[in-house]
Design an enzyme around this catalytic site. Structure first.
Site, PDB file in Angstrom:
ATOM      1  N   GLU A 169      19.087   1.615  -0.059  1.00 52.95           N
ATOM      2  CA  GLU A 169      17.709   1.983   0.284  1.00 52.95           C
ATOM      3  C   GLU A 169      16.935   0.733   0.688  1.00 52.95           C
ATOM      4  O   GLU A 169      17.111  -0.331   0.109  1.00 52.95           O
ATOM      5  CB  GLU A 169      17.059   2.609  -0.960  1.00 52.95           C
ATOM      6  CG  GLU A 169      15.609   2.970  -0.783  1.00 52.95           C
ATOM      7  CD  GLU A 169      14.938   3.349  -2.103  1.00 52.95           C
ATOM      8  OE1 GLU A 169      15.169   4.454  -2.603  1.00 52.95           O
ATOM      9  OE2 GLU A 169      14.168   2.510  -2.631  1.00 52.95           O
TER      10      GLU A 169
ATOM     11  N   THR B  19      12.290   4.146   2.439  1.00 53.68           N
ATOM     12  CA  THR B  19      11.241   4.737   1.600  1.00 53.68           C
ATOM     13  C   THR B  19       9.972   5.017   2.407  1.00 53.68           C
ATOM     14  O   THR B  19       9.786   4.480   3.503  1.00 53.68           O
ATOM     15  CB  THR B  19      10.884   3.800   0.423  1.00 53.68           C
ATOM     16  OG1 THR B  19      10.496   2.539   0.954  1.00 53.68           O
ATOM     17  CG2 THR B  19      12.051   3.627  -0.516  1.00 53.68           C
TER      18      THR B  19
ATOM     19  N   ALA C 183     -21.591  -8.442   3.370  1.00 49.00           N
ATOM     20  CA  ALA C 183     -22.547  -9.526   3.142  1.00 49.00           C
ATOM     21  C   ALA C 183     -23.667  -9.091   2.192  1.00 49.00           C
ATOM     22  O   ALA C 183     -24.170  -9.887   1.397  1.00 49.00           O
ATOM     23  CB  ALA C 183     -23.132  -9.971   4.479  1.00 49.00           C
TER      24      ALA C 183
END
Ligand code: FAD
Length: 318
Positions: A19, A50, A62
């Site tokens: 995998e 996956t 800000a």
């Protein structure tokens, strides 16, 4: 080709597969190719990729306000599968999850996979987002792997979400599901979780891939319980060697599995990170040899972007 066909063609010989995780957004696909290049000599008939749901990040503006932004850290599953099939001529198995998809999006993803010539899917509910305490289904999406499985089965029967489509093509996906020899962590007990696994199989799952485990007796008991309850499809053990002492804490925490006392004590006694890695490999070699003798159809490795230990193990097992 379907995973079940690969297994049938092997006539009882244990196969090797692994995998991969898509690279983190902004990174190159080269890491995927490097992992595959390191393991191709062992002839994997299929490679899993996956799927990762979006998670939240917080951006401070800000004015001090925090903006919550949903973003997918590891996109690219479908494209990586297509790239693997094109470059290596090996079957790619995308993981498909419920989380993050409406049913419509799920269907469209399956149509993409079908058009790409992908024959297998591993259907899963998916993990909870880190920001959520529990798994939260996407509005209009599937809540359990059983629901997603049902959707794929319907497409295999030529039935799409909008019933007005006439003469619709049947897809022909071979469907895998997850199984937990040590139970899924949310289930109140093993039997309840097992009953849901049985439901997935009765609904038409073609193969099971297990969560990782470090004690073969857990896998063997799981297989025996499955066979006793008429679950006769292949049960592919998922495997991961321990590569650091820290994993004694992280693996049980993330995957809800036990590390046997003999292994944890041996790791605690190691004098260096190198000694831990060697021990992890040796433990997994022994596990794999036993699993081959037990008749496991495939040894399926969770490489997690690091093919080195898997290569060392497979060299000693096959
Ligand atoms: P389900 O089978 O839906 O089960 C989830 C829980 O609900 C269980 O406790 C079960 O007992 C219970 N349950 C099942 N069906 C029902 C029902 N109909 N009604 C009520 N309760 C039910 N996660 C990812 O995000 N991406 C991946 O690529 C990925 N790959 C994986 C590969 C493997 C081999 C394995 C073992 C796991 C993988 N996971 C992945 C993790 C997986 O998504 C999680 O373990 C998830 O929490 C459960 O997924 P499932 O498909 O087993 O869920």
């Amino acid at each position: 080709m379907k995973i079940t066909e690969h297994i049938n063609n092997a006539k009882g010989k244990t196969l090797f597969s692994f995998e991969l995780l898509p690279p983190v957004k902004g990174q190159s696909i080269t890491s995927i190719y490097n992992t595959i290049d390191a393991l191709m000599e062992f002839n994997p008939p299929f490679i899993d990729v996956t799927y990762h749901r979006e998670d939240y990040i917080y951006k401070q503006h800000a004015n001090g306000l925090l903006e919550r932004i949903a973003y997918r850290k590891r996109p690219g599953t479908v494209a990586i599968c297509a790239a693997i099939m094109n470059k290596y001529k090996v079957d790619a198995v995308p993981h498909l999850i419920c989380g993050g998809f409406t049913k419509e999006e799920t269907e469209n993803a399956l149509i993409d996979l079908h058009f790409l010539g992908i024959d297998n899917v591993l259907v899963l509910r998916g993990d909870a987002r880190k920001a959520d305490k529990d798994f939260v289904p996407t509005p209009g999406g599937h809540a359990y792997a059983t629901d997603l499985l049902q959707h794929v089965k319907e497409m295999n029967n030529g039935k799409y979400l909008h019933e007005d489509i006439e003469n619709s093509e049947r897809t022909d996906f071979c469907i895998g599901v997850a199984g937990y020899p040590e139970k899924h962590f949310e289930a109140p007990n093993f039997q309840t979780d097992f009953n849901y696994l049985k439901k997935k199989v009765d609904m038409g799952a073609d193969f099971i891939v297990t969560q990782m485990f470090f004690d073969n007796s857990k896998y063997k008991a799981f297989v025996e319980q499955c066979r006793a309850h008429d679950i006769n499809i292949p049960i592919i053990p998922g495997l991961k060697p321990i590569t650091s002492a820290r994993q004694l804490i992280t693996l049980p925490k993330i995957f809800h599995i036990d590390i046997p006392l003999e292994l944890s004590e041996a790791i605690d006694a190691c004098k260096s990170p190198h000694a831990v890695r060697e021990l992890g490999i040796e433990w997994m070699v022994q596990q794999c040899k036993e699993l081959v003798a037990f008749g496991a159809p495939v040894l399926h490795f969770y490489t997690m972007g690091n093919p080195g230990p898997t290569k060392r193990i497979v060299e000693q097992v096959f």
